[in-house]
Write a protein that holds these residues in place. Sequence first.
Motif, PDB file in Angstrom:
ATOM      1  N   ALA A  69      -0.724  -0.219 -12.457  1.00 46.31           N
ATOM      2  CA  ALA A  69      -0.366  -0.821 -11.176  1.00 46.31           C
ATOM      3  C   ALA A  69      -1.493  -0.603 -10.164  1.00 46.31           C
ATOM      4  O   ALA A  69      -2.001   0.509 -10.022  1.00 46.31           O
ATOM      5  CB  ALA A  69       0.925  -0.210 -10.653  1.00 46.31           C
ATOM      6  N   GLU A  70      -1.845  -1.658  -9.471  1.00 47.15           N
ATOM      7  CA  GLU A  70      -2.857  -1.569  -8.428  1.00 47.15           C
ATOM      8  C   GLU A  70      -2.236  -1.358  -7.054  1.00 47.15           C
ATOM      9  O   GLU A  70      -2.946  -1.242  -6.063  1.00 47.15           O
ATOM     10  CB  GLU A  70      -3.709  -2.848  -8.419  1.00 47.15           C
ATOM     11  N   HIS A  71      -0.896  -1.334  -7.017  1.00 45.10           N
ATOM     12  CA  HIS A  71      -0.183  -1.189  -5.753  1.00 45.10           C
ATOM     13  C   HIS A  71       0.935  -0.157  -5.918  1.00 45.10           C
ATOM     14  O   HIS A  71       1.491  -0.006  -7.008  1.00 45.10           O
ATOM     15  CB  HIS A  71       0.465  -2.510  -5.327  1.00 45.10           C
ATOM     16  N   ALA A  72       1.245   0.519  -4.829  1.00 45.14           N
ATOM     17  CA  ALA A  72       2.501   1.258  -4.744  1.00 45.14           C
ATOM     18  C   ALA A  72       3.564   0.268  -4.298  1.00 45.14           C
ATOM     19  O   ALA A  72       3.299  -0.604  -3.459  1.00 45.14           O
ATOM     20  CB  ALA A  72       2.388   2.398  -3.741  1.00 45.14           C
ATOM     21  N   LEU A  73       4.742   0.354  -4.873  1.00 43.81           N
ATOM     22  CA  LEU A  73       5.828  -0.576  -4.564  1.00 43.81           C
ATOM     23  C   LEU A  73       6.900   0.128  -3.744  1.00 43.81           C
ATOM     24  O   LEU A  73       7.336   1.230  -4.102  1.00 43.81           O
ATOM     25  CB  LEU A  73       6.452  -1.117  -5.855  1.00 43.81           C
ATOM     26  N   LEU A 108      -1.070   5.744  -8.194  1.00 45.58           N
ATOM     27  CA  LEU A 108      -1.698   6.944  -7.640  1.00 45.58           C
ATOM     28  C   LEU A 108      -2.719   7.542  -8.592  1.00 45.58           C
ATOM     29  O   LEU A 108      -3.798   7.965  -8.190  1.00 45.58           O
ATOM     30  CB  LEU A 108      -0.619   7.970  -7.292  1.00 45.58           C
ATOM     31  N   HIS A 109      -2.386   7.569  -9.887  1.00 46.88           N
ATOM     32  CA  HIS A 109      -3.251   8.243 -10.865  1.00 46.88           C
ATOM     33  C   HIS A 109      -3.909   7.282 -11.848  1.00 46.88           C
ATOM     34  O   HIS A 109      -4.611   7.710 -12.758  1.00 46.88           O
ATOM     35  CB  HIS A 109      -2.445   9.296 -11.625  1.00 46.88           C
ATOM     36  N   ALA A 132      -5.088   1.803   0.496  1.00 49.47           N
ATOM     37  CA  ALA A 132      -4.286   1.992   1.700  1.00 49.47           C
ATOM     38  C   ALA A 132      -3.232   3.077   1.484  1.00 49.47           C
ATOM     39  O   ALA A 132      -2.947   3.879   2.379  1.00 49.47           O
ATOM     40  CB  ALA A 132      -3.620   0.677   2.095  1.00 49.47           C
ATOM     41  N   TYR A 133      -2.660   3.136   0.280  1.00 49.87           N
ATOM     42  CA  TYR A 133      -1.628   4.124  -0.021  1.00 49.87           C
ATOM     43  C   TYR A 133      -2.219   5.532  -0.064  1.00 49.87           C
ATOM     44  O   TYR A 133      -1.667   6.472   0.521  1.00 49.87           O
ATOM     45  CB  TYR A 133      -0.963   3.777  -1.345  1.00 49.87           C
ATOM     46  N   VAL A 134      -3.340   5.684  -0.733  1.00 46.74           N
ATOM     47  CA  VAL A 134      -3.994   7.000  -0.799  1.00 46.74           C
ATOM     48  C   VAL A 134      -4.398   7.459   0.597  1.00 46.74           C
ATOM     49  O   VAL A 134      -4.250   8.631   0.952  1.00 46.74           O
ATOM     50  CB  VAL A 134      -5.220   6.940  -1.737  1.00 46.74           C
TER      51      VAL A 134
END
Length: 255
Positions: A69-73, A108-109, A132-134
């Motif tokens: 995944a390239e995004h957090a959902l 994330l990882h 952006a999430y990190v």
Amino acid sequence: MDPTISGAARVPRHLAPVPEGGGPVCTLARKLDGFAPLTVQDRAALEGLTGYVRSVERHAVLVEQECVAEHALIVFAGFASRFKRRLSGRRQILAYLIPGDLCDRGALHRYPLDHAIEALTDCRIAKVPRPAYVDLLGRHPRIALALQRARLAEEATAREWIANMGMRSGPERTAHLLCELLERLGSIGQVSDGQFDLPLTQGDLADTLGLSSVHVNRVLQVLRRDGLISLRGSCLRILEPQRLRQLAEFEAGYL
């Protein structure tokens, strides 16, 4: 994020009040605030995530199994699920994602997911790009801590679902799931007088509980006949919460 936080560090959750006019961000902030009190700055940062929110149609696969995944959902509205599917097409739902839930596994990882994520209903989902999430976690340690504690609750819930499948009868499994949803939806202000929206099909419930759709229908009829629940369309009301908890041997501490 502090890798030393363990299950022993999990603290009893409190419920943040729902501000007037509270919307989707309020739901996310309220959930996280129950795991670690947030600051005004934390809430403002969560408010900024609304720019990533998009509508997603029912049955849309958000992340395929084995994909990175390239995004957090983040679920802002609707029900999504984690699931595995056999080559035959048979599906096993592993977890529900309800408003306020966040999935950052893989994002994330950067490792492939061992399951897929699907919208069970029409949803509003934020897809927050990894950078952006990190950055959010780095600038807001309280949010990072709350998310880490939320993951501990997710792991405990997964263990409870395994026990539910292995040790309980059909009525007991269903009662346990409904008690859990009552607690989870109640914690984000989406339960009123024991009533909440359950926009899932009997097929969804069957794939969650390891039962056939016919068996789920019979179980729901039994629970209704015994005066434990009422179900009209997608509106479910728990009529006798204490009796339902006793039937399921439900204890909410794992949440």
